[in-house]
Enzyme design. Structure first.
Site, PDB file in Angstrom:
ATOM      1  N   LYS A  13      41.205  78.120 114.185  1.00  0.00           N
ATOM      2  CA  LYS A  13      42.187  78.008 115.279  1.00  0.00           C
ATOM      3  C   LYS A  13      43.124  79.202 115.245  1.00  0.00           C
ATOM      4  O   LYS A  13      43.293  79.880 114.228  1.00  0.00           O
ATOM      5  CB  LYS A  13      42.992  76.703 115.159  1.00  0.00           C
ATOM      6  CG  LYS A  13      43.795  76.558 113.855  1.00  0.00           C
ATOM      7  CD  LYS A  13      45.159  77.215 113.841  1.00  0.00           C
ATOM      8  CE  LYS A  13      45.909  76.959 112.536  1.00  0.00           C
ATOM      9  NZ  LYS A  13      47.134  77.792 112.412  1.00  0.00           N
ATOM     10  N   ASP A  27      47.455  69.754 109.663  1.00  0.00           N
ATOM     11  CA  ASP A  27      46.659  70.428 110.690  1.00  0.00           C
ATOM     12  C   ASP A  27      45.345  69.717 110.992  1.00  0.00           C
ATOM     13  O   ASP A  27      44.727  69.973 112.022  1.00  0.00           O
ATOM     14  CB  ASP A  27      46.321  71.857 110.255  1.00  0.00           C
ATOM     15  CG  ASP A  27      47.475  72.823 110.456  1.00  0.00           C
ATOM     16  OD1 ASP A  27      48.476  72.420 111.081  1.00  0.00           O
ATOM     17  OD2 ASP A  27      47.370  73.965 109.991  1.00  0.00           O
TER      18      ASP A  27
END
Length: 274
Positions: free
Chosen positions: A8, A133
């Site tokens: 990401k 996360d």
């Protein structure tokens, strides 16, 4: 089964107030990208076995991927084992969420392999027990993440994003970055305004103060004609440049390697919007 585990980038990362638990309240727009690790996951009679293409990680018997397998088996009281092989493509300690994505990939694969009826929200709850996360990677879509990162609000981006992602070969400690920020809180410099976001990362000031390579690369990217803007991802140490089109990325990569060193990690990427 094979499972792709996308990295990401953070298109913005805003640090808000300090929480009662000592962590910082965040708001960040994260987006999965085309760079990622690949995991081979299969059910075995018993135990959790782990191997990795990176010898430095092969001894990490209690990493996030194996923890994810363990928490899934325990949650659903399954009398089986798991064998995991990780082909590592995402740099370690790079602000790209590689380990978190690997853990989410294990949870997603085990749901399919075991045929457990489990909604994404339940998997995300298991993921949150492992790290802030990891829930984001259950959904695998651009999302605004709040709290410590575990509150996920998927969004549909109005623009397509692509560019060049680079890594210097060293990492930045996330706890150090937040601790240093807390000693001298200041926002990162706001960058270009896109349809979805104004680029800004509040962890750039502490990271840039210690690692001059990072601001030097960002400044160089912003001088290149095909680059729209550049930003550090997460707590670093990766830096990405967003480009006007995918056709210009190869040329940008060639010039970057000539300027900063031919052996550095530099790869084209696109944001996975669906």
């Amino acid at each position: 089964m094979k499972q792709f585990a996308p990295a990401k980038i953070n298109l913005y990362l805003h640090i808000l107030d300090r929480r009662a638990d000592g962590f910082h309240e965040l708001e960040t727009l994260m987006a999965p990208i085309s760079l990622g690790d690949t995991l081979d996951i299969e059910l075995i009679a018993s135990g959790i076995e782990f191997t990795c293409s990176d010898p430095a990680l092969s001894d990490a018997k209690d990493n996030l991927a194996t923890k994810a397998a363990r928490i899934f088996l325990e949650e659903f009281k399954l009398a089986t084992g798991v064998r995991i092989h990780l082909e590592k493509a995402v740099p370690v300690g790079a602000g790209l969420g590689g380990g978190s994505s690997d853990a989410a990939a294990v949870l997603l694969a085990l749901r399919e392999l075991t045929k457990i009826a489990c909604e994404d929200a339940k998997l995300a709850e298991l993921a949150a027990r492992l790290g802030s996360d990891i829930p984001f990677f259950i959904y695998r879509t651009p999302a605004i993440c709040k709290g410590r990162g575990e509150i996920i609000e998927p969004v549909k981006l109005k623009e397509s994003y692509q560019g060049l992602l680079v890594h210097p070969g060293f990492g930045v400690s996330t706890p150090w970055a937040y601790k240093t920020y807390a000693q001298n809180p200041q926002q990162g410099v706001a960058g270009r305004v896109f349809a979805d976001v104004t680029l800004r990362n509040d962890l750039e000031p502490p990271a840039f103060s210690k690692y001059p390579w990072l601001p030097a690369v960002k400044a160089w990217f912003r001088e290149q004609p095909e680059v729209l803007d550049s930003l550090m991802s997460g707590s670093g140490s990766s830096v990405f440049a967003l480009t006007k089109s995918s056709e210009t990325i190869d040329s940008l990569r060639t010039r970057f390697l000539a300027e900063f060193g031919a052996t550095l990690f530099a790869t084209a990427f696109r944001v996975m919007a669906d």
